[in-house]
Enzyme design. Structure first.
Site, PDB file in Angstrom:
ATOM      1  N   ASN A  95     -23.248 -24.884  99.599  1.00 33.01           N
ATOM      2  CA  ASN A  95     -22.208 -25.675  98.940  1.00 33.01           C
ATOM      3  C   ASN A  95     -20.818 -25.115  99.210  1.00 33.01           C
ATOM      4  O   ASN A  95     -19.886 -25.841  99.532  1.00 33.01           O
ATOM      5  CB  ASN A  95     -22.462 -25.698  97.444  1.00 33.01           C
ATOM      6  CG  ASN A  95     -23.326 -26.859  97.028  1.00 33.01           C
ATOM      7  OD1 ASN A  95     -22.869 -27.987  96.965  1.00 33.01           O
ATOM      8  ND2 ASN A  95     -24.583 -26.584  96.796  1.00 33.01           N
TER       9      ASN A  95
ATOM     10  N   SER B  62     -33.837 -20.395  97.807  1.00 34.23           N
ATOM     11  CA  SER B  62     -33.123 -21.635  97.455  1.00 34.23           C
ATOM     12  C   SER B  62     -31.879 -21.322  96.646  1.00 34.23           C
ATOM     13  O   SER B  62     -30.831 -21.939  96.800  1.00 34.23           O
ATOM     14  CB  SER B  62     -34.052 -22.568  96.681  1.00 34.23           C
ATOM     15  OG  SER B  62     -34.372 -22.001  95.429  1.00 34.23           O
TER      16      SER B  62
ATOM     17  N   ARG C 185     -28.453 -22.469  98.255  1.00 36.59           N
ATOM     18  CA  ARG C 185     -27.750 -23.557  97.562  1.00 36.59           C
ATOM     19  C   ARG C 185     -26.282 -23.191  97.350  1.00 36.59           C
ATOM     20  O   ARG C 185     -25.372 -23.940  97.687  1.00 36.59           O
ATOM     21  CB  ARG C 185     -28.403 -23.850  96.224  1.00 36.59           C
ATOM     22  CG  ARG C 185     -27.707 -24.964  95.456  1.00 36.59           C
ATOM     23  CD  ARG C 185     -28.323 -25.197  94.103  1.00 36.59           C
ATOM     24  NE  ARG C 185     -29.742 -25.494  94.207  1.00 36.59           N
ATOM     25  CZ  ARG C 185     -30.715 -24.672  93.860  1.00 36.59           C
ATOM     26  NH1 ARG C 185     -30.405 -23.480  93.383  1.00 36.59           N
ATOM     27  NH2 ARG C 185     -31.973 -25.006  93.991  1.00 36.59           N
TER      28      ARG C 185
END
Lengths: 156, 290
Positions: free
Chosen positions: B235, B227, B231
């Site tokens: 992004n 994660s 992440r």
């Protein structure tokens, strides 16, 4: 965007940078920051202490000024009193001295009066003797009649 | 947008060109290159197409990602090292003050959530925050500027050149993998191997449900680095893609680019901060007993 050995390259680079940061950056910077923090805290504490001291000093100063004023007032009052006393004393002295001089003058006058009277007495005695001599036309033995003469003189 | 002879034929080509890394790897003998040339023997070379990059297999390197990452890492080290070297107890310069502020911010974050003693975690956090931020910051450089310069210098109009390392999953996964290794290291260090294995197998349902526990805890453990990496990658990749799309708008790209860039300033700082904070939190979870 394939998954490939870039992964290992990045892994190694990451490890090296973290190691560098751990070894050469973090301890230096943080140590300095903490040191400075302590210093600033110390400085603030010292400033506060100084302020307190200033306040105390100001208080002491006010007290000292107050005391000084009081003492000055006391001294002035004392001086005034002493001045009055001196004037009084001088007046008293002058009075006494005047009286003394007056008495002395009176004494002198009395003395002179006495002296003059004494002289007068003698001269009267002389005159009386001279008169008696003239009347009797002869020498009166002064020594033989001294007692009479003296008695006469004392009666004058 | 490129406007001269090597202008892309279509938006699709433009986009795909922009999301391809400069890949350096070995192509096998007998491989037919993108231009039709056939290699006589295995050759280490730059990929000239996405297909070639794929065919290079695992042992290939994204030179642009690595290069920028290392370059930015050096900038980070250089800036901080210089300030650290010159650091004195006197009044700091504005720049030194700023860097010290970052150090203090990281130090506070670490002390708030990580209670065990560790020499590594605070510098690790600082490195992550600053480095990830710098890599993310490359996203704010106009998308075509650095690639055009690189193409002009190299003389190759089709040179692949991605300047944002964090839009490369290799980079983000490498960083989160490091965090993963540290999680395991700290778990074993503070609880022992038995404790770590026990944590993975004996909870939450007790020893009779051991395989189930292992699956559950294993997924939870693996989810942390995955994660973390996804992440950041997601992004930044999305942000980069939007910049590329905006670059296709013609004159309208100017206000649109500005608005998205302003918004993106928030994202790049936030993502760097999140990566750092989660690293600290994961590592403090690893050291604490339940």
């Amino acid at each position: 965007m394939n998954f490939n050995a870039t992964f290992f390259g990045q892994l190694i680079a990451f490890a090296v940078f973290v190691w560098f940061c751990m070894k050469f950056i973090w301890p230096l910077l943080l140590g300095m920051i903490e040191e400075r923090e302590k210093r600033i805290a110390d400085g603030l504490a010292a400033a506060e202490k100084g302020e307190q001291k200033l306040e105390q000093a100001e208080q002491r100063l006010t007290e000292a000024v107050e005391e000084g004023k009081n003492r000055a007032a006391d001294i002035i009052a004392q001086a005034q009193k002493r001045g009055d006393e001196i004037v009084e004393e001088a007046k008293q002295n002058a009075r006494v001295e005047g009286q003394r001089q007056l008495d002395a003058a009176r004494g002198e006058i009395e003395q002179e009066k006495e002296q003059a009277r004494q002289e007068l007495r003698q001269q009267v005695a002389m005159l009386a003797i001279a008169g008696a001599e003239q009347i009797l036309m002869r020498e009166v033995d002064r020594n033989a009649h001294n007692d009479v003469l003296n008695k006469l003189g004392a009666d004058l | 947008m490129a406007s001269d002879s090597h202008a892309p034929a279509s938006a699709t080509e433009y986009i795909t060109h922009h999301i391809q890394n400069m890949t350096w790897g070995q192509l096998p003998a007998g491989y037919e290159r993108a231009d039709g040339h056939v290699l006589e023997q295995a050759t280490w070379t730059l990929a000239h197409s996405a297909q070639e990059a794929r065919d290079m297999g695992f042992w290939a390197f994204h030179l642009d990602s690595l290069g920028w990452a290392v370059f930015l890492g050096f900038i980070f080290c250089f800036c901080f090292y210089r300030v650290a070297k010159k650091a004195s107890l006197g009044v700091p310069s504005k720049w030194a003050n700023f860097l010290e502020m970052l150090v203090e911010m990281v130090d506070k974050s670490v002390k708030e959530s990580f209670h065990a003693k560790s020499e590594v975690i605070a510098p690790l956090s600082l490195t992550i925050f600053c480095w990830v931020f710098l890599m993310n910051l490359m996203d704010l450089v106009p998308v075509d500027l650095l690639p055009e310069i690189a193409q002009w210098i190299s003389g190759d109009p089709h040179l692949y050149f991605k300047v944002v390392p964090t839009t490369d999953p290799n980079v983000t996964f490498a960083m989160s993998f490091m965090v993963f290794l540290l999680i395991i290291y700290y778990s074993i260090k503070s609880k022992g191997i038995g404790g770590f294995v026990g944590e993975l197998t004996l909870q939450p349902f007790g020893k009779w449900m051991l395989p189930f526990n292992l699956i559950l805890e294993g997924v939870a453990l693996l989810a942390k680095p995955v994660s973390l990496a996804l992440r950041l990658f997601g992004n930044l990749y999305a942000g980069e893609l939007i910049f590329i799309l905006i670059a296709l708008l013609g004159w309208w790209q100017l206000p649109a680019h500005f608005i998205w860039a302003v918004f993106h300033i928030l994202i790049i700082i936030l993502q760097a901060f999140i990566f750092m904070m989660l690293t600290i939190v994961y590592l403090s979870m690893a050291t604490e007993h339940h």
